[in-house]
Design an enzyme around this catalytic site. Structure first.
Site, PDB file in Angstrom:
ATOM      1  CE  LYS A  70      -3.790  -0.578   4.865  1.00  0.00           C
ATOM      2  NZ  LYS A  70      -5.080   0.050   5.210  1.00  0.00           N
ATOM      3  CG  HIS A  76      -2.103  -0.905   1.103  1.00  0.00           C
ATOM      4  ND1 HIS A  76      -2.026  -2.239   1.411  1.00  0.00           N
ATOM      5  CD2 HIS A  76      -3.392  -0.689   0.700  1.00  0.00           C
ATOM      6  CE1 HIS A  76      -3.199  -2.816   1.214  1.00  0.00           C
ATOM      7  NE2 HIS A  76      -4.049  -1.892   0.778  1.00  0.00           N
TER       8      HIS A  76
END
Length: 268
Positions: A160, A156
């Site tokens: 995040k 990600h």
């Protein structure tokens, strides 16, 4: 038309959700919530999302739009989500929750509302990811007890805050359940130093955080002489947003209870 409000409407996901609601012919944007005291209070949500004026402005409390909404979409943080869930229970609203990173205590608190409010709770609202979960269930049943090692690799963007991702954990839970294993017992989330050889029943996790990666998940089933990989890659947050709006339309007609995207898609 399902009247939808979005919590955290000023964030990346919030702005994408505004676009998704506007693209959905069965939904209408009824409100958007920003942090209390934000300078964005009163700003048109369309202008915030780059769509031009929509005639709906940002507010900093749910109470301000309680009479206008049917379903709340929340992709925020655990404690914020729980507070919004309590609001929905008290005011007869429905909620779609995409918040990840909840601990066991927070998950227990969330589950305590299942008899008071219709909710869809899923770590990933993508239709593709939820189809992938069904594939993983089948693959684990066929391979997991036949000498195939299971590894989950997820990537990600750098912003995040939780790891592994909620989607990666859900993948692990689905596979562990299909194999009669407890993920808390057999999940391996760190390998550092002299960690020893791999055990046959463990489900390993590896995490990447870099750049602007929207979301990539690969599950590897590997044995001597063969490797099978099942991968899902998201290139836009819109795939999650469209799934969330679909869930909001669906939950608008449901009785109190905790539902998943598998329920929304008719996969259970």
């Amino acid at each position: 038309m399902t009247r939808i409000a979005i919590v955290g409407v000023a964030g990346r996901m919030g702005r994408t959700l505004v676009n998704a609601v506007q693209q959905d012919t069965g939904a209408t944007l009824a409100g958007g919530i920003v942090e209390p005291g934000s300078s964005l209070v009163g700003v048109d949500l369309g202008e915030l999302a780059g769509l031009g004026r929509l005639g709906v402005t940002a507010v900093d409390s749910l109470e301000a739009i309680a009479d206008d909404i049917e379903v709340l979409i929340d992709f925020t943080a655990p404690q914020v989500t729980l507070a919004n869930l309590a609001f929905c229970a008290d005011h007869g609203k429905r909620i779609v929750i995409g918040t990840t990173g909840m601990n066991d205590e927070e998950l227990t608190a969330l589950d305590g509302f299942r008899d008071r409010v219709p909710m869809v709770f899923a770590p990933n609202m993508s239709v593709g990811v939820n189809l992938t979960l069904k594939l993983l269930e089948t693959a684990a049943q066929a391979l997991g007890d036949e000498g195939y090692d299971i590894e989950v690799i997820e990537a990600h963007h750098r912003h995040k805050v939780d790891a592994p991702s909620g989607t990666a954990l859900k993948m692990g839970e689905v596979m562990a359940e299909s194999l009669g294993r407890n993920l808390k017992e057999h999940g391996v989330f760190e390998r550092v130093g002299q960690c020893g050889p791999r055990s046959g029943k463990e489900i390993g996790f590896a995490t990447v955080r870099a750049g602007d990666i929207v979301g990539e998940h690969t599950v590897m089933f590997a044995t001597e002489g063969e490797r099978i990989e099942i991968t899902h890659k998201a290139s836009s947050r819109m795939t999650f947003a469209k799934g969330a709006v679909r869930a909001a339309r669906w939950v608008a007609g449901q009785a109190n209870g905790r539902y998943s995207m598998q329920d929304v898609l008719g996969l259970d």
